[in-house]
Write a protein that holds these residues in place. Structure first.
Motif, short mmCIF file in Angstrom:
data_model
loop_
_atom_site.label_atom_id
_atom_site.label_comp_id
_atom_site.label_asym_id
_atom_site.label_seq_id
_atom_site.Cartn_x
_atom_site.Cartn_y
_atom_site.Cartn_z
N GLY A 117 6.38 3.32 -3.92
CA GLY A 117 6.17 2.19 -3.43
C GLY A 117 4.35 1.86 -4.43
O GLY A 117 3.61 2.90 -5.16
N THR A 118 4.16 0.83 -4.39
CA THR A 118 2.67 0.08 -4.61
C THR A 118 1.63 -0.85 -3.86
O THR A 118 2.98 -1.82 -3.07
CB THR A 118 2.42 -0.65 -6.17
N GLU A 164 7.25 2.21 -9.45
CA GLU A 164 5.74 0.87 -9.37
C GLU A 164 4.92 0.89 -9.39
O GLU A 164 4.79 1.36 -9.33
CB GLU A 164 6.62 0.78 -7.78
N SER A 165 4.62 0.11 -10.25
CA SER A 165 3.08 -0.29 -10.52
C SER A 165 2.72 -1.60 -10.42
O SER A 165 3.02 -2.58 -10.22
CB SER A 165 3.00 0.44 -12.05
N GLY A 166 1.33 -1.90 -10.78
CA GLY A 166 1.12 -3.50 -10.44
C GLY A 166 0.11 -4.34 -9.27
O GLY A 166 -0.21 -5.26 -9.11
N ALA A 188 -6.17 -14.53 -1.34
CA ALA A 188 -4.88 -15.71 -0.98
C ALA A 188 -5.13 -16.06 -1.81
O ALA A 188 -6.22 -17.19 -1.94
CB ALA A 188 -5.21 -15.64 0.78
N GLY A 189 -4.33 -16.59 -2.06
CA GLY A 189 -3.71 -17.67 -2.75
C GLY A 189 -4.36 -17.38 -4.20
O GLY A 189 -3.06 -17.78 -5.72
N GLY A 190 -3.78 -15.94 -4.71
CA GLY A 190 -4.15 -15.85 -6.13
C GLY A 190 -2.57 -15.16 -6.42
O GLY A 190 -1.34 -15.39 -6.10
N SER A 191 -2.13 -14.00 -7.52
CA SER A 191 -0.84 -14.05 -7.44
C SER A 191 -0.58 -12.12 -8.44
O SER A 191 -2.64 -11.80 -8.91
CB SER A 191 -0.72 -14.66 -9.00
N LEU A 192 0.01 -11.38 -8.37
CA LEU A 192 0.52 -10.30 -9.01
C LEU A 192 1.62 -10.52 -9.55
O LEU A 192 2.09 -10.97 -8.91
CB LEU A 192 -0.10 -9.17 -7.32
N ARG A 193 1.22 -9.45 -10.32
CA ARG A 193 2.78 -9.15 -10.87
C ARG A 193 3.49 -7.80 -10.74
O ARG A 193 2.42 -7.00 -11.18
CB ARG A 193 3.11 -9.17 -12.59
N LEU A 194 4.51 -7.16 -10.17
CA LEU A 194 4.58 -5.82 -10.17
C LEU A 194 5.33 -5.19 -11.04
O LEU A 194 6.74 -6.56 -11.25
CB LEU A 194 5.17 -5.48 -8.11
N GLY A 198 1.11 -5.35 1.85
CA GLY A 198 1.47 -4.42 2.67
C GLY A 198 2.46 -3.32 1.21
O GLY A 198 1.40 -3.44 0.47
N MET A 199 3.51 -2.38 1.64
CA MET A 199 3.43 -0.98 0.72
C MET A 199 5.02 -1.68 -0.05
O MET A 199 5.50 -2.43 0.00
CB MET A 199 3.59 -0.13 0.94
N TYR A 200 4.97 -2.40 -0.85
CA TYR A 200 6.21 -3.01 -2.25
C TYR A 200 6.79 -1.47 -2.89
O TYR A 200 5.91 -0.74 -3.21
CB TYR A 200 5.85 -3.99 -3.21
N TYR A 201 8.34 -1.52 -2.47
CA TYR A 201 9.07 -1.04 -3.01
C TYR A 201 10.54 -1.84 -3.99
O TYR A 201 10.65 -1.98 -3.48
CB TYR A 201 9.87 0.08 -1.87
N CYS A 202 10.54 -0.79 -5.02
CA CYS A 202 11.80 -1.38 -5.53
C CYS A 202 12.68 -0.20 -5.08
O CYS A 202 12.93 1.18 -4.82
CB CYS A 202 11.73 -1.40 -6.81
#
Length: 127
Positions: free
Chosen positions: A120-121, A6-8, A14-20, A92-96
């Motif tokens: 995770g990222t 994972e990356s990104g 708050a209100g912003g964006s991210l792309r994982l 949080g930690m995001y996992y694929c």
């Protein structure tokens, strides 16, 4: 061996964006259902989305519907999670994860449906 990377992740207001992104190797990516999960301290791992093999459907959790979208590029063996209108509670930690069944079953949000996991990222959303 199978690797999911994972990356990104990062810190955003708050209100912003991210792309994982999640890049896979060691498996026939197009044949797998791919999921995104997140885990916050003290909470169980939560299923965020599932993307089935080609034509297999896409699902997102109610908690993120309308804000998060998942997509995949099978040619690049990469899964994406576009996160918009981020909230503090999205931290949080995001996992694929990869599921060899290939389709998103009714139980797609259950972690034990998936055989392979990334490391995770971290996503941190501040107010």
């Amino acid at each position: 061996q199978v690797q999911l990377v994972e990356s990104g992740g990062g810190s955003v207001q708050a209100g912003g964006s991210l792309r994982l992104s999640c890049t896979a190797s060691g498996l026939m990516f197009g044949n797998y259902a791919m999921g995104w999960f997140r885990q916050s301290p003290g909470k169980e791992r939560e299923g965020i989305s599932c993307s089935g093999q080609s034509g297999g459907g896409t699902y997102v959790a109610d908690s993120v519907e309308g804000r998060f979208t998942t997509s995949r590029d099978n040619a690049k063996s990469t899964l994406y999670l576009q996160m918009n209108s981020l909230k503090v509670e999205d931290t949080g930690m995001y996992y694929c994860a990869a599921d060899r069944d290939g389709i998103c079953l009714r139980s797609w949000s259950a972690a034990d449906e998936y055989e392979y996991w990334g490391q995770g990222t971290q996503v941190t959303v501040s107010s």
